[in-house]
Structures are given as C-alpha cells and as structure tokens.
Design a protein around this motif. Structure first.
Motif, mmCIF file in Angstrom:
data_model
loop_
_atom_site.group_PDB
_atom_site.id
_atom_site.type_symbol
_atom_site.label_atom_id
_atom_site.label_comp_id
_atom_site.label_asym_id
_atom_site.label_seq_id
_atom_site.Cartn_x
_atom_site.Cartn_y
_atom_site.Cartn_z
ATOM 1 N N UNK A 278 0.832 -1.212 0.000
ATOM 2 C CA UNK A 278 0.000 0.000 0.000
ATOM 3 C C UNK A 278 0.865 1.259 0.000
ATOM 4 N N UNK A 279 1.881 1.259 0.839
ATOM 5 C CA UNK A 279 2.753 2.431 0.928
ATOM 6 C C UNK A 279 3.526 2.642 -0.379
ATOM 7 N N UNK A 280 3.954 1.551 -1.018
ATOM 8 C CA UNK A 280 4.731 1.677 -2.250
ATOM 9 C C UNK A 280 3.877 2.150 -3.421
ATOM 10 N N UNK A 281 2.626 1.669 -3.487
ATOM 11 C CA UNK A 281 1.751 2.039 -4.603
ATOM 12 C C UNK A 281 1.043 3.374 -4.376
ATOM 13 N N UNK A 282 0.908 3.753 -3.103
ATOM 14 C CA UNK A 282 0.191 4.989 -2.798
ATOM 15 C C UNK A 282 -1.303 4.848 -2.898
ATOM 16 N N UNK A 283 -1.795 3.625 -2.807
ATOM 17 C CA UNK A 283 -3.242 3.372 -2.831
ATOM 18 C C UNK A 283 -3.526 2.176 -1.929
ATOM 19 N N UNK A 284 -4.641 2.178 -1.192
ATOM 20 C CA UNK A 284 -4.876 1.126 -0.204
ATOM 21 C C UNK A 284 -5.217 -0.228 -0.832
ATOM 22 N N UNK A 285 -4.577 -1.266 -0.337
ATOM 23 C CA UNK A 285 -4.896 -2.648 -0.683
ATOM 24 C C UNK A 285 -4.974 -3.450 0.603
ATOM 25 N N UNK B 82 -8.547 -11.635 -1.899
ATOM 26 C CA UNK B 82 -8.529 -12.367 -3.163
ATOM 27 C C UNK B 82 -7.878 -11.499 -4.232
ATOM 28 N N UNK B 83 -6.848 -12.017 -4.892
ATOM 29 C CA UNK B 83 -6.116 -11.214 -5.871
ATOM 30 C C UNK B 83 -6.976 -10.807 -7.060
ATOM 31 N N UNK B 84 -8.067 -11.524 -7.324
ATOM 32 C CA UNK B 84 -8.926 -11.191 -8.454
ATOM 33 C C UNK B 84 -9.914 -10.062 -8.133
ATOM 34 N N UNK B 85 -10.005 -9.703 -6.867
ATOM 35 C CA UNK B 85 -10.904 -8.614 -6.474
ATOM 36 C C UNK B 85 -10.106 -7.326 -6.402
ATOM 37 N N UNK B 86 -10.528 -6.284 -7.107
ATOM 38 C CA UNK B 86 -9.789 -5.017 -7.071
ATOM 39 C C UNK B 86 -9.573 -4.524 -5.644
ATOM 40 N N UNK C 287 3.209 -12.155 -2.948
ATOM 41 C CA UNK C 287 1.980 -11.362 -2.894
ATOM 42 C C UNK C 287 1.502 -11.102 -4.319
ATOM 43 N N UNK C 288 0.246 -11.439 -4.595
ATOM 44 C CA UNK C 288 -0.312 -11.270 -5.935
ATOM 45 C C UNK C 288 -1.510 -10.322 -5.892
ATOM 46 N N UNK C 289 -1.550 -9.398 -6.840
ATOM 47 C CA UNK C 289 -2.661 -8.443 -6.909
ATOM 48 C C UNK C 289 -2.734 -7.865 -8.317
ATOM 49 N N UNK C 290 -3.911 -7.404 -8.691
ATOM 50 C CA UNK C 290 -4.049 -6.704 -9.966
ATOM 51 C C UNK C 290 -3.733 -5.225 -9.746
ATOM 52 N N UNK C 291 -3.008 -4.657 -10.697
ATOM 53 C CA UNK C 291 -2.631 -3.248 -10.573
ATOM 54 C C UNK C 291 -3.903 -2.403 -10.507
ATOM 55 N N UNK C 292 -4.060 -1.609 -9.469
ATOM 56 C CA UNK C 292 -5.270 -0.766 -9.382
ATOM 57 C C UNK C 292 -5.351 0.211 -10.548
ATOM 58 N N UNK C 293 -6.571 0.480 -10.990
ATOM 59 C CA UNK C 293 -6.773 1.372 -12.138
ATOM 60 C C UNK C 293 -6.182 2.748 -11.888
ATOM 61 N N UNK C 294 -6.329 3.249 -10.640
ATOM 62 C CA UNK C 294 -5.811 4.582 -10.346
ATOM 63 C C UNK C 294 -4.284 4.653 -10.407
ATOM 64 N N UNK C 295 -3.621 3.459 -10.319
ATOM 65 C CA UNK C 295 -2.171 3.391 -10.484
ATOM 66 C C UNK C 295 -1.822 3.225 -11.964
ATOM 67 N N UNK C 296 -2.457 2.257 -12.635
ATOM 68 C CA UNK C 296 -2.123 1.955 -14.012
ATOM 69 C C UNK C 296 -2.373 3.122 -14.965
ATOM 70 N N UNK C 297 -3.450 3.909 -14.702
ATOM 71 C CA UNK C 297 -3.839 4.966 -15.635
ATOM 72 C C UNK C 297 -3.431 6.356 -15.166
ATOM 73 N N UNK C 298 -2.651 6.410 -14.095
ATOM 74 C CA UNK C 298 -2.153 7.711 -13.630
ATOM 75 C C UNK C 298 -1.176 8.257 -14.662
ATOM 76 N N UNK C 299 -0.951 9.540 -14.620
ATOM 77 C CA UNK C 299 0.013 10.117 -15.553
ATOM 78 C C UNK C 299 1.430 9.705 -15.140
ATOM 79 N N UNK C 300 2.297 9.476 -16.129
ATOM 80 C CA UNK C 300 3.667 9.110 -15.820
ATOM 81 C C UNK C 300 4.440 10.348 -15.422
#
Length: 469
Positions: free
Chosen positions: A420-427, A431-435, A455-468
């Motif tokens: 959570x701290x590394x991505x900047x969004x709460x996880x 279940x890894x298939x649940x956002x 640890x397995x998880x799908x990249x949250x949309x707010x991370x994947x689609x954020x501006x680079x």
C-alpha cells in the motif's frame, strides 16, 4: 531395528575422515535353501512369518558363505537377529519345519558392513560431537544444489567440521562433485544476489548444468543467482500463465520462470540487471529453443517496467507473432472431418503478440516491493485496452518478499501495508482477483525468523492509468 545395525562408535574428530573406522561385522543366522529353484518361494513364505532380516539398504538374499557353493549359484536367506543358529528354541515354526524336512539348512552368517553402507546422517552422528547440534537443527543436511555443486550455509557451530561434512556429502550424494559454503549473506557483497563462498571439497568448478521443470539451464554459479529450493514456486506461477499471454519477468535471473513459460507458448519479456545473468539467460533461451517467445533485456528493473509495457504494445501493433506447429489429428480423425487422408492441413499457425501484459513477476524478495512505484502510469492513455472497454483485465503482479516469521496473519498484513505504501493506494488482504485486494502465499522458510512470501494483486486502475512522472 536392533543396535546391531547402528554404526560403530567413532571418536569425534576435526581431522581427516578415516572410512576404515566404519567397518563392522554382524553375526546372524541364515537358512541355506537346498533346492536353489525354491529360493523365491521360501523368501515369500518366511517374509509372511516375519522370520527374515529387515534392515534398510540390505537384501535378505545373499550368496552362500561357502565360496564353492556360492559359485554354483547357492544363496541364503538372512534371518531376524533374534534367531540364533545354535539355539533351536529361537527358530520360528516355518524355519524348524523346513529344517526337519531337509529343505533348509541353518548356518551362521557373518555380515560385513563398511563405510559405504552407512547413511549420511549415521556417519555424521558418529563424527560430530553433540555440542554443535540440538533437537531442532539435527545435522547440516539441507543444501541448495545447482548441477554438480552443493551449496551449504553452515551455522558457526559446524564450521570446525566443515571439511568432514563436505567430504561425506560428496561420498553420499553421487550427483555432487563440488561442495561450497557461503561466507556472506546473498546480496551483502553484490547487488546481483551473488555471494562470497569457500570451496570445501571436490572440484573448483562452478560452471554447471541444472535441470528443472523439463528445461536445461547452463550457468556459472559464482556469478549468477540460482536456488533449487524454489522449483515448486517456479512451477506454481508458470502454470498460472496461459499460452498466448504476455508475461514480464522483471528480475528474471537465468530464466527459471521464463523458459518453462515460453515452452508453454507464453510470450515473455525477460529482464535482469546482472550482465552475467543476462548472458546466461540469452544462452538458455537458445538452448531450450524458445527464442520466438522470449525477448531478453539487461536493464534496471525500475525503468524496465514501464518500457516493457510500451515494447509489448509496439510489438503487437506492428503485427509481430510466433509461428507454432499445429497438432494434426489422427488419420481416422482427419477422414471423419472430411479431409483426405493424404492431404496434410497447414502445419503452422501464427500466434499474434497481444497488446497488453497479463502478469508481472518480481522475484527479488529483499527489495522487489520498492520497485512497485514504477507501475504508476503503466498504461496511461491506454484505458480502452482494458475493462470495461474490452474483456482484458489489468495485469496481475506477483511480487516476492520477506517477512518476519510470526503466527497468524501478521506477516501477511505487514506485506499488504508495505505494498500500500509503495503504490500509494490502499490494498487489503484477500482475493487477488478482487480489485483492491492482495493474496499472500507463503513460499518457504529462509531463516529461523524469516519467511519468503509471494503477494499477488491486480494493478489498481488509479495506479495503471495515472500520468507518468
């Protein structure tokens, strides 16, 4: 089993291994079968009565002690140590009956055992004094094997006996020709997860060939990372990947995830920062004939993560593909399908590279979580490649990491907090298939107070689609 089959007492020593000290004779009774054609029948009969000798690594069928009779094919059956040849009261009913009918003859038999008979554990129990070991540690039996090399990580208490341990290891493991001992933690002296070592026994040759998951790997163990204890984890993840998908292995090493996946028809973008690993990976890709499905890179994983997404998209939009052989049906099946038996269908099929990555693998447990911020903006501007615009899900990340060995869910919760701290969004754990959820699987113990997890998880949309940035 009787103490008769315990090794002889050998004085604890730090010096040279004297194998002759392990010679021992055991006085037993045996029955000589008069008609040698009946040896199998009598063996079966006496086994049911539990009259025969039962000892690990020993056959109860032996040549007759009389060399003349032995040369004529005469054999004996060794009896349980409780049976004594000169004491009829110790004979079992079937033995007594066979002797009375003159189908068997009971004789004394001297069984000779030497160093080759005793197991590694038995030899170590003789050689090592009790002080270096306790009920939990036992003897230093576990080692990481890479081809012909056995890699030990001995506790300090065993160091005075390291040469003896190594020598016995080679004796008792036919596939081992070299034994080394780690003298520093992995990563302590090298950012490439290599380690300083000392040669304990055997050839000073660390160029090895290892087989794992039906693949062959060639590498120099002194310059790259390899851990045979992770074979199960390699297999587990590889079987999550589907043929035709793209997987990005950010810390690929010499290819234990890459090559088995590629053999299954998975496209792999494989990277390792270590130039030696990169060269070995490139060679192993060719050796295992999976060049169509693998792209190899030698970059910093942080910059490789977003670049891999761009490269895969570019490969897809430019029409790149792999050519695979189609599996032909049987002659009868082709006739049923309306094909002429002597006309072969097109034997090749083009498999296009898809535009997105399905899985990221990050097997660098000491620091992989610190690479997670580089997923931010991974697919910025490419929202239409994924749900709900298509059926494609955002990539699944499999990040390996260490955590303290504690009870309950505490290690898993700690891992979720670090992600959570590394991505900047709460996880949260789940279940890894649940956002927004992370599945955490324990892989193995690596030290008394440390475990390895995935640890397995799908990249949250707010991370994947954020501006680079």
């Amino acid at each position: 089993m009787s103490r008769l089959f315990h090794p002889p007492t050998v004085r604890h020593t730090i010096g040279v291994l004297d194998r002759a000290l392990f010679a021992k004779t055991v006085n037993l009774a045996a029955v000589a079968v008069v008609d040698k054609k009946n040896i199998a029948q009598w063996r079966q009969t006496l086994r049911k009565e539990q009259s025969l000798l039962y000892a690990e690594r020993l056959s109860c069928v032996v040549p007759h002690p009389n060399q003349t009779l032995a040369s004529q094919g005469s054999r004996c059956l060794l009896l349980d140590p409780k049976v004594r040849p000169q004491a009829p009261e110790t004979w079992t009913p079937l033995v007594r009956d066979g002797i009375e009918k003159q189908e068997l003859g009971i004789i004394p038999y001297t069984l000779s055992l030497d160093y080759d008979y005793w197991s590694y554990d038995e030899v170590m129990r003789c050689l090592l004094p009790p002080e270096p070991r306790d009920e939990h540690d036992g003897f230093p039996t576990g080692f990481n094997q890479a081809g012909h090399v056995a890699h030990l990580n001995l506790r300090e208490a065993f160091l005075p006996y390291k040469k003896l341990i190594a020598e016995v290891l080679i004796d008792k493991n036919p596939s081992v020709r070299t034994v080394i001992n780690k003298v520093a933690n992995v990563g302590t002296e090298s950012e490439f997860r290599t380690f300083a070592y000392e040669l304990l026994a055997g050839d000073d040759d660390l160029s090895v060939e290892a087989r794992e998951n039906d693949c062959t790997f060639h590498f120099n163990y002194a310059t790259v990372y390899w851990n045979s204890k992770l074979e199960g984890e390699h297999r587990r993840l590889v079987h999550l990947f589907k043929p035709g998908e793209v997987v990005c292995d950010v810390m690929a090493g010499i290819g234990p995830f890459v090559i088995p996946a590629a053999k299954r028809g998975v496209f792999v973008w494989a990277n390792d920062y270590n130039p030696e690993s990169y060269r070995s990976l490139e060679s192993n890709v060719k050796r295992n004939k999976v060049t169509q499905h693998v792209r190899v890179f030698n970059e910093d994983g942080r910059t490789f993560i977003p670049r891999a997404a761009d490269l895969v998209y570019s490969a897809s939009t430019s029409g790149q593909y792999a050519v695979v052989k189609k599996k032909r049906g049987s002659r009868n099946q082709r006739q049923k399908d309306g094909e002429k038996a002597d006309e072969a269908p097109d034997p090749e099929q083009r498999i296009p590279i898809p535009p997105t990555i399905s899985h990221f693998v990050m097997n660098l447990p000491a620091s992989a979580i610190t690479f997670l911020p580089y997923y931010r903006g991974l697919y910025a501007g490419h929202e239409k490649l994924f749900e709900p615009h298509t059926t494609t899900k955002l990539p699944m990340v499999h990040v390996h990491c260490f955590a303290a060995k504690t009870e309950g869910e505490a290690p898993m919760l700690d891992i979720c907090e670090r992600i959570t701290a590394a991505l900047g969004t709460p996880l949260k754990l789940g279940d890894s298939e649940i956002p927004g959820q992370v599945a955490v699987l324990e892989v193995r113990d690596v030290a008394p107070n440390k475990r390895m997890f995935c640890a397995s998880f799908r990249i949250p949309a707010e991370v994947a689609f954020a501006s680079r940035e």
